[in-house]
Each structure stands twice: as structure tokens, then as C-alpha cells.
Write an enzyme that holds these catalytic residues in place. Sequence first.
Site, PDB file in Angstrom:
ATOM      1  N   THR A  81      33.500  43.462  36.198  1.00  0.00           N
ATOM      2  CA  THR A  81      32.363  44.308  36.576  1.00  0.00           C
ATOM      3  C   THR A  81      32.414  45.650  35.857  1.00  0.00           C
ATOM      4  O   THR A  81      31.405  46.133  35.349  1.00  0.00           O
ATOM      5  CB  THR A  81      32.353  44.530  38.098  1.00  0.00           C
ATOM      6  OG1 THR A  81      32.299  43.270  38.755  1.00  0.00           O
ATOM      7  CG2 THR A  81      31.147  45.362  38.511  1.00  0.00           C
ATOM      8  N   LEU A 165      31.662  44.723  48.627  1.00  0.00           N
ATOM      9  CA  LEU A 165      33.015  44.511  49.134  1.00  0.00           C
ATOM     10  C   LEU A 165      33.195  45.155  50.508  1.00  0.00           C
ATOM     11  O   LEU A 165      33.734  44.536  51.432  1.00  0.00           O
ATOM     12  CB  LEU A 165      34.041  45.069  48.151  1.00  0.00           C
ATOM     13  CG  LEU A 165      34.125  44.341  46.806  1.00  0.00           C
ATOM     14  CD1 LEU A 165      35.038  45.099  45.853  1.00  0.00           C
ATOM     15  CD2 LEU A 165      34.636  42.922  46.996  1.00  0.00           C
ATOM     16  N   THR A 238      42.476  47.934  47.900  1.00  0.00           N
ATOM     17  CA  THR A 238      42.226  46.834  46.962  1.00  0.00           C
ATOM     18  C   THR A 238      41.143  47.231  45.962  1.00  0.00           C
ATOM     19  O   THR A 238      40.503  46.368  45.364  1.00  0.00           O
ATOM     20  CB  THR A 238      41.805  45.546  47.701  1.00  0.00           C
ATOM     21  OG1 THR A 238      40.663  45.821  48.526  1.00  0.00           O
ATOM     22  CG2 THR A 238      42.930  45.005  48.555  1.00  0.00           C
ATOM     23  N   ARG A 240      40.939  50.568  43.327  1.00  0.00           N
ATOM     24  CA  ARG A 240      41.485  50.987  42.046  1.00  0.00           C
ATOM     25  C   ARG A 240      42.655  51.936  42.261  1.00  0.00           C
ATOM     26  O   ARG A 240      42.655  52.763  43.170  1.00  0.00           O
ATOM     27  CB  ARG A 240      40.406  51.703  41.194  1.00  0.00           C
ATOM     28  CG  ARG A 240      39.370  50.791  40.577  1.00  0.00           C
ATOM     29  CD  ARG A 240      39.959  49.935  39.464  1.00  0.00           C
ATOM     30  NE  ARG A 240      38.981  49.076  38.822  1.00  0.00           N
ATOM     31  CZ  ARG A 240      38.684  47.841  39.187  1.00  0.00           C
ATOM     32  NH1 ARG A 240      39.295  47.314  40.252  1.00  0.00           N
ATOM     33  NH2 ARG A 240      37.800  47.129  38.524  1.00  0.00           N
ATOM     34  N   ASP A 264      46.930  46.726  46.152  1.00  0.00           N
ATOM     35  CA  ASP A 264      46.863  45.700  45.110  1.00  0.00           C
ATOM     36  C   ASP A 264      46.704  46.339  43.737  1.00  0.00           C
ATOM     37  O   ASP A 264      46.639  45.628  42.732  1.00  0.00           O
ATOM     38  CB  ASP A 264      45.668  44.769  45.403  1.00  0.00           C
ATOM     39  CG  ASP A 264      45.596  43.590  44.449  1.00  0.00           C
ATOM     40  OD1 ASP A 264      46.601  42.865  44.325  1.00  0.00           O
ATOM     41  OD2 ASP A 264      44.537  43.398  43.812  1.00  0.00           O
ATOM     42  N   GLU A 269      48.640  50.039  35.067  1.00  0.00           N
ATOM     43  CA  GLU A 269      48.907  48.615  35.211  1.00  0.00           C
ATOM     44  C   GLU A 269      49.089  47.964  33.847  1.00  0.00           C
ATOM     45  O   GLU A 269      48.311  48.266  32.939  1.00  0.00           O
ATOM     46  CB  GLU A 269      47.761  47.944  35.985  1.00  0.00           C
ATOM     47  CG  GLU A 269      47.588  48.508  37.379  1.00  0.00           C
ATOM     48  CD  GLU A 269      46.334  48.024  38.081  1.00  0.00           C
ATOM     49  OE1 GLU A 269      46.245  48.163  39.309  1.00  0.00           O
ATOM     50  OE2 GLU A 269      45.416  47.526  37.379  1.00  0.00           O
ATOM     51  N   HIS A 290      47.577  43.377  41.425  1.00  0.00           N
ATOM     52  CA  HIS A 290      46.156  43.348  41.055  1.00  0.00           C
ATOM     53  C   HIS A 290      45.620  41.908  41.022  1.00  0.00           C
ATOM     54  O   HIS A 290      45.062  41.445  40.023  1.00  0.00           O
ATOM     55  CB  HIS A 290      45.913  44.032  39.715  1.00  0.00           C
ATOM     56  CG  HIS A 290      44.514  44.545  39.565  1.00  0.00           C
ATOM     57  ND1 HIS A 290      44.220  45.746  38.969  1.00  0.00           N
ATOM     58  CD2 HIS A 290      43.313  44.025  39.940  1.00  0.00           C
ATOM     59  CE1 HIS A 290      42.914  45.942  38.978  1.00  0.00           C
ATOM     60  NE2 HIS A 290      42.343  44.896  39.574  1.00  0.00           N
ATOM     61  N   ILE A 291      45.777  41.221  42.142  1.00  0.00           N
ATOM     62  CA  ILE A 291      45.369  39.812  42.230  1.00  0.00           C
ATOM     63  C   ILE A 291      44.232  39.566  43.210  1.00  0.00           C
ATOM     64  O   ILE A 291      43.780  38.422  43.351  1.00  0.00           O
ATOM     65  CB  ILE A 291      46.561  38.928  42.628  1.00  0.00           C
ATOM     66  CG1 ILE A 291      47.164  39.400  43.961  1.00  0.00           C
ATOM     67  CG2 ILE A 291      47.614  38.910  41.529  1.00  0.00           C
ATOM     68  CD1 ILE A 291      48.205  38.454  44.545  1.00  0.00           C
ATOM     69  N   ALA A 292      43.748  40.603  43.880  1.00  0.00           N
ATOM     70  CA  ALA A 292      42.743  40.395  44.927  1.00  0.00           C
ATOM     71  C   ALA A 292      41.507  39.664  44.404  1.00  0.00           C
ATOM     72  O   ALA A 292      40.891  38.859  45.112  1.00  0.00           O
ATOM     73  CB  ALA A 292      42.335  41.733  45.539  1.00  0.00           C
ATOM     74  N   TRP A 293      41.152  39.903  43.158  1.00  0.00           N
ATOM     75  CA  TRP A 293      39.931  39.343  42.577  1.00  0.00           C
ATOM     76  C   TRP A 293      40.086  37.905  42.094  1.00  0.00           C
ATOM     77  O   TRP A 293      39.109  37.238  41.800  1.00  0.00           O
ATOM     78  CB  TRP A 293      39.521  40.188  41.353  1.00  0.00           C
ATOM     79  CG  TRP A 293      40.537  40.095  40.245  1.00  0.00           C
ATOM     80  CD1 TRP A 293      41.731  40.756  40.161  1.00  0.00           C
ATOM     81  CD2 TRP A 293      40.478  39.263  39.083  1.00  0.00           C
ATOM     82  NE1 TRP A 293      42.400  40.407  39.015  1.00  0.00           N
ATOM     83  CE2 TRP A 293      41.662  39.483  38.342  1.00  0.00           C
ATOM     84  CE3 TRP A 293      39.531  38.348  38.595  1.00  0.00           C
ATOM     85  CZ2 TRP A 293      41.924  38.829  37.140  1.00  0.00           C
ATOM     86  CZ3 TRP A 293      39.790  37.706  37.398  1.00  0.00           C
ATOM     87  CH2 TRP A 293      40.979  37.936  36.686  1.00  0.00           C
TER      88      TRP A 293
END
Length: 323
Positions: A81, A165, A238, A240, A264, A269, A290-293
Site C-alpha cells: 500500500t 484496519l 502492528t 509502523r 510487529d 527493518e 513484520h508478518i501481520a500482513w
Amino acid sequence: MPSTINIVILDAATLNNTDLSVLNKINAKIMTQIEFYETTSKTQIFERCHNADIIITNKVHLAHHDLAQLPKLKLICIAATGTNNINLISAKKLGIAVTNVAGYSTASVVQHTFTLLLTLMNSSHKYIQDCQNGVWQKSSMFCSLKHSMNEVQNKTLAIIGYGDLGKGVADIAQAFGMHVLICERKGSQPREGRTDFNSALTQADIISIHCPLTAETHNLISDTELNLMKPSAVLINTARGGIVDEKALVNALESKTIQAAATDVLTKEPADDDNPLIRYSGNNLIITPHIAWASKESINRLVNEISLNIKAFYNDENRNRVE
């Protein structure tokens, strides 16, 4: 319409081995040639993309210098996004279209938000570790009640950022019987249905962050805000890295200013070993990479949306265009 288009995927590793065959079905009259690269460094962009009609990238940065060297390039498809990794001004000047994908990961992020929250509230991570370390096996009764567990029902949840979200999290929270507060922007008068930012932090048992990272939201949660929270409060991020001041959060966790936190995302990163949150050893913090998505279904939706963006571009349709 061209008979062949060359597509280069610069960071296919972010697509987690998802079936990309849908990209071969853009148009029955167009043959697609796709080159996949798991990752791409800055110095490899020209070598890999000099013949590309389309670039698909998630996090590889394309600056003016990169775009100016790619005269064949017609379309950049951002597999995400956010658009900050593309020089949009240069793309526009050079006649390069840019598309993104929004909304594909809502279900995944909402699910992960509650995974983190419920893990903290149930102390699940602590109990799992106890079982692995033989603590339960040594218990004098049938169960082990070493760590506190708390229900989310009737708890107050403050949501920072009320886009798709935030709304998704609110819906699930209400199903759990939680009281939901929608935070107004910091320093702004509350609109109808929203709660003053500081007041929401003071009232909340749980704070969940879902706003974008901007100049206004950088370090939005720092010492002052953490000190407004209840000692029993739980903070979930979750969104940034950079929205939460990482050093301030460590201080708050160490001093028990708040009870626990889960994130997350980090400011840099992948994580640096010297990141204060990575170095923190307390068991009242959970970090995921950083896996929530990134649920399987989410990435499938992402790839399908990219294919539809490409189809629309070659049909002269404006779909998900950001430039």
C-alpha cells in the site's frame, strides 16, 4: 497494444512462494515474460530492469537516478500500500505509471493484532515456555498457574488510526465484549464519536495502533504518552516502526509504567541487534518480524490485485493509480 511485455519482480521473496501464474494471464493477445529475483540490491536495478516494461516491487527503492536509466519502463506495480519507496515525482515526469494495492491485508493484520493481544492477556508465551522448560511437569497439581491471565471482555480498547484496519479491529473487539474508544488525532478537538487523544490513553486498558507513519505520528507514543497509561495497560503496534519511541517503551516496560507490549514493526527493518526492543530481555514484550500482513490468503489477494492493475493499465483504465 504490445505483443510481449517484460515483467521484472525485484523482491519476490516478499511474496512467500505464492503462485504467480495469474500474472501470465493479463491478456490473451499479450505474451508475458517474467523474471523473478528473490531480492535486489541498489546496484542490481539497472542490470535487471533495463529491458523491463513493468517492475513489481514491494520494498526495493526506485529513485530518480534508477528511473531515468529505464526508458522502456511503463509501469511500476507496488506490491504493497505504501508508496514511499518510489520517487513519484520523477515517475510522473518520465511518464511512468505507478499503482499500489490497498485493503488486501486487512483480515490478516486484524487477526495478528488479536494474536498478539490475546497472547499477552493469557500469558500464553510464558506458559508455552514453561512447558518447554519442564515447569508444568514439576507442578504439584494438575495445572500450573504461575502467570496471571486476564479476559478482554469489558476491557477498554483505544484505537489509534481508524481506517480499514482500525475499523476491523473495532469490530472484533466489540464481538469480544470490549468497550472501544476511537482516538482523535493528537492535539485536535474530538469529532463526534471520537475521544480526545490523551483522555483515551488514560482510560484504555489496551491501546492498538493502526495509523500511518508520518511527520505528525513519528514518536507519537513516547514518555509523555506512556506515562498517561494505566500501569495495567497493554500496547499493541502492528502499524509502523517509528510511531512508538522504542527507548521510551523499553523504559516503560522495565519500570512497569505499563504492563506489557507487543510490536510487529521496528524503526529499522530487519532489526538491528542493538535495537533497544531487541536487546530488552523482559517477558512482558513480544516482537514478531513484520508478518501481520503476510497470511497466505493476504498475499494471494495482493498478487491477484497486481494482475488486475496490469490488465487495467493495458486496457487504458485507471485502477489503483497513485501516479
